[in-house]
Every structure is written in C-alpha cells, then in structure tokens.
Design a protein around this motif. Structure first.
Motif, PDB file in Angstrom:
ATOM      1  N   ALA A  38       0.826  -1.209   0.000  1.00  0.00           N
ATOM      2  CA  ALA A  38       0.000   0.000   0.000  1.00  0.00           C
ATOM      3  C   ALA A  38       0.861   1.260   0.000  1.00  0.00           C
ATOM      4  O   ALA A  38       1.923   1.307   0.625  1.00  0.00           O
ATOM      5  N   THR A  39       0.393   2.267  -0.702  1.00  0.00           N
ATOM      6  CA  THR A  39       1.135   3.517  -0.830  1.00  0.00           C
ATOM      7  C   THR A  39       0.767   4.490   0.291  1.00  0.00           C
ATOM      8  O   THR A  39      -0.216   4.298   1.003  1.00  0.00           O
ATOM      9  N   MET A  40       1.545   5.549   0.392  1.00  0.00           N
ATOM     10  CA  MET A  40       1.257   6.592   1.371  1.00  0.00           C
ATOM     11  C   MET A  40      -0.107   7.220   1.091  1.00  0.00           C
ATOM     12  O   MET A  40      -0.844   7.582   2.014  1.00  0.00           O
ATOM     13  N   GLU A  41      -0.446   7.366  -0.176  1.00  0.00           N
ATOM     14  CA  GLU A  41      -1.739   7.939  -0.549  1.00  0.00           C
ATOM     15  C   GLU A  41      -2.877   7.042  -0.069  1.00  0.00           C
ATOM     16  O   GLU A  41      -3.892   7.522   0.453  1.00  0.00           O
ATOM     17  N   GLN A  42      -2.726   5.744  -0.244  1.00  0.00           N
ATOM     18  CA  GLN A  42      -3.755   4.814   0.215  1.00  0.00           C
ATOM     19  C   GLN A  42      -3.861   4.813   1.734  1.00  0.00           C
ATOM     20  O   GLN A  42      -4.958   4.704   2.288  1.00  0.00           O
ATOM     21  N   ILE A  43      -2.733   4.945   2.400  1.00  0.00           N
ATOM     22  CA  ILE A  43      -2.739   5.006   3.864  1.00  0.00           C
ATOM     23  C   ILE A  43      -3.453   6.267   4.332  1.00  0.00           C
ATOM     24  O   ILE A  43      -4.238   6.241   5.280  1.00  0.00           O
ATOM     25  N   ALA A  44      -3.184   7.395   3.663  1.00  0.00           N
ATOM     26  CA  ALA A  44      -3.855   8.647   4.016  1.00  0.00           C
ATOM     27  C   ALA A  44      -5.360   8.504   3.856  1.00  0.00           C
ATOM     28  O   ALA A  44      -6.141   8.938   4.726  1.00  0.00           O
ATOM     29  N   GLU A  45      -5.782   7.875   2.774  1.00  0.00           N
ATOM     30  CA  GLU A  45      -7.214   7.678   2.542  1.00  0.00           C
ATOM     31  C   GLU A  45      -7.819   6.801   3.632  1.00  0.00           C
ATOM     32  O   GLU A  45      -8.912   7.084   4.143  1.00  0.00           O
ATOM     33  N   ALA A  46      -7.103   5.719   4.000  1.00  0.00           N
ATOM     34  CA  ALA A  46      -7.604   4.822   5.040  1.00  0.00           C
ATOM     35  C   ALA A  46      -7.693   5.531   6.387  1.00  0.00           C
ATOM     36  O   ALA A  46      -8.568   5.231   7.207  1.00  0.00           O
ATOM     37  N   ALA A  47      -6.783   6.486   6.621  1.00  0.00           N
ATOM     38  CA  ALA A  47      -6.772   7.224   7.884  1.00  0.00           C
ATOM     39  C   ALA A  47      -7.775   8.370   7.893  1.00  0.00           C
ATOM     40  O   ALA A  47      -8.040   8.955   8.956  1.00  0.00           O
ATOM     41  N   GLY A  48      -8.308   8.702   6.717  1.00  0.00           N
ATOM     42  CA  GLY A  48      -9.254   9.805   6.628  1.00  0.00           C
ATOM     43  C   GLY A  48      -8.605  11.157   6.775  1.00  0.00           C
ATOM     44  O   GLY A  48      -9.224  12.110   7.268  1.00  0.00           O
ATOM     45  N   VAL A  49      -7.326  11.254   6.348  1.00  0.00           N
ATOM     46  CA  VAL A  49      -6.618  12.530   6.415  1.00  0.00           C
ATOM     47  C   VAL A  49      -6.068  12.858   5.031  1.00  0.00           C
ATOM     48  O   VAL A  49      -6.007  12.002   4.138  1.00  0.00           O
ATOM     49  N   ALA A  50      -5.644  14.104   4.875  1.00  0.00           N
ATOM     50  CA  ALA A  50      -5.069  14.518   3.601  1.00  0.00           C
ATOM     51  C   ALA A  50      -3.697  13.882   3.402  1.00  0.00           C
ATOM     52  O   ALA A  50      -2.978  13.607   4.374  1.00  0.00           O
ATOM     53  N   ARG A  51      -3.339  13.654   2.155  1.00  0.00           N
ATOM     54  CA  ARG A  51      -2.028  13.077   1.862  1.00  0.00           C
ATOM     55  C   ARG A  51      -0.920  13.950   2.430  1.00  0.00           C
ATOM     56  O   ARG A  51       0.098  13.447   2.919  1.00  0.00           O
ATOM     57  N   THR A  52      -1.098  15.269   2.367  1.00  0.00           N
ATOM     58  CA  THR A  52      -0.072  16.177   2.887  1.00  0.00           C
ATOM     59  C   THR A  52       0.120  16.004   4.392  1.00  0.00           C
ATOM     60  O   THR A  52       1.223  16.205   4.904  1.00  0.00           O
ATOM     61  N   THR A  53      -0.940  15.622   5.087  1.00  0.00           N
ATOM     62  CA  THR A  53      -0.826  15.400   6.531  1.00  0.00           C
ATOM     63  C   THR A  53       0.098  14.227   6.817  1.00  0.00           C
ATOM     64  O   THR A  53       0.960  14.294   7.708  1.00  0.00           O
ATOM     65  N   VAL A  54      -0.060  13.143   6.059  1.00  0.00           N
ATOM     66  CA  VAL A  54       0.810  11.977   6.252  1.00  0.00           C
ATOM     67  C   VAL A  54       2.254  12.338   5.932  1.00  0.00           C
ATOM     68  O   VAL A  54       3.178  12.001   6.692  1.00  0.00           O
ATOM     69  N   HIS A  55       2.469  13.049   4.837  1.00  0.00           N
ATOM     70  CA  HIS A  55       3.831  13.412   4.452  1.00  0.00           C
ATOM     71  C   HIS A  55       4.438  14.413   5.430  1.00  0.00           C
ATOM     72  O   HIS A  55       5.667  14.457   5.588  1.00  0.00           O
TER      73      HIS A  55
END
Length: 217
Positions: A33-50
């Motif tokens: 799974a990618t960072m983008e998919q993880i962000a989606e699963a977490a319900g947060v923006a991709r920029t938040t994960v990065h």
C-alpha cells in the motif's frame, strides 16, 4: 498560549496515532500500500501523512517503534525480575498476545526496522531471557535447558498462536488472552504428551496464586 500549545500537541499525537492504526490495518492486508492509500484509510489529507512522516520507510519504522514499545511496557507490567517466574511468564504472555494481534504488520519483521525499534526489541529479549533463567533456577525447566532455546520455542508458540492458530487451538482458548497464554505456557513446559509428575515446585512459586489454567507441576 500554553493551553493552546498543549491542545496542538494533543491533536498532533491523535493524528499520528490515527495514521499508524490505519497503516497497520491496510499494510496487514496489502503490504504494498502507498502513502496515498494510507492517508485515505486514515481519513486525512495526503499532505498530513507526508508532514508527519518523511517517507514510507519512516512511517514503517515509527510503527515498529510504537509496537515494540507497547510490547516492552507489557513485559514490564508482568514484573519479569521480581514476580515468580511462572506468574511473570503467564502475565507477559497474555499481555503480548493482545498487542501482537493488533500489530501484525509492525511486528512481522525481525530485526525490526529502525535503530530505536531494534534497541527496544533487544531490551525485550533480555527481559525474556531473564525470566527463563529464573524459571530454570526455579525448576520449571528441565535441568540443562538452554534458556535461549527455551525463548526461541516460546516466541514461536506465541507467533503460531497469534498468526496461525488452528481450529483446535481456538476451541481450547477462544478469544481470551489469559486462556491462550495458559495454553502456550502449558505447551512450552509440558509439551503434548500426557503430563507426568515432575519435581517439586521451587519455593518461590509454592505460595503464589497462579493464573487460571495453570496447575502446579
């Protein structure tokens, strides 16, 4: 201002925890799974994960560190250096079973990724070895048993119980950490053969109320 700062830190900690939990769920099902998919699963923006994690590797390392810290705290709660060895083994096992069930991906790689996770892992192994050394002195293990071998067998039993428990094991120890811990330790100490009378129990376990599921040898 101080109150605002504390609230921001608390919000950041909750955000990180949400991401870690989502990553664990997703990566357990899909290790690629990618960072983008993880962000989606977490319900947060991709920029938040990065913003929280510079890379996927950094995220995985943080997951491993968090998981191993929970394991370490769980083992400490069992008082590995002071509780009677059998009691410490049971309580640590029940605690660890609960944690490993929730961190299957994060705890699935050995040695764990990252210096901090590896350091905590080594500390946990040292605590485990101390318990087995005390168990050997107390007569819970056959004289001459190599504590390192005992630890390896013990960890393998936990792993099998958590990740690959067959229907028979689930029937004997349903979704109950104490029951599963009792089954693991009973298998470790007595194997699968009918139990035979053993040597007298060491003094430090005679007057202790043992956890449910453990008979005195």
């Amino acid at each position: 201002m101080a109150t605002t700062g504390r609230r921001l830190r608390a919000d950041a900690e909750r955000s990180i925890r949400t991401i870690l939990e989502a990553a664990e769920r997703l990566l357990s099902e899909n290790p690629g799974a990618t960072m983008e998919q993880i962000a989606e699963a977490a319900g947060v923006a991709r920029t938040t994960v990065h913003r929280r994690f510079s890379s996927r590797e950094a995220l995985v390392e943080t997951m491993a560190t968090s998981a191993w810290q929970e394991i370490s705290d769980a083992v400490d709660a069992a008082r590995p250096y002071t509780a009677p060895p059998l009691v410490a083994m049971h309580q640590a096992t029940a605690n660890v079973v609960q944690i490993k069930s929730g961190w299957r991906f994060a705890l699935g790689t050995l040695p764990p990724p990252g210096e901090e996770a590896a350091r905590i892992h080594n500390e946990v192994m040292a605590k485990c070895d101390a318990v087995f050394a005390r168990a050997l002195e107390a007569g819970l293990l056959r004289p001459g048993t190599d504590p390192l071998w005992a630890r390896q067998v013990y960890l393998a039993l936990i792993s099998e119980a958590v990740h690959h428990s067959p229907a028979g094991m689930r029937a004997q120890a349903p979704d109950d950490p104490d029951a599963l811990a009792a089954l693991i330790i009973d298998t470790l100490l007595y194997g699968l053969a009918p139990r035979r009378p053993g040597p007298p129990v060491a003094q430090d376990t005679q007057e202790v109320d043992l956890p449910a599921g453990h008979d005195r040898p």
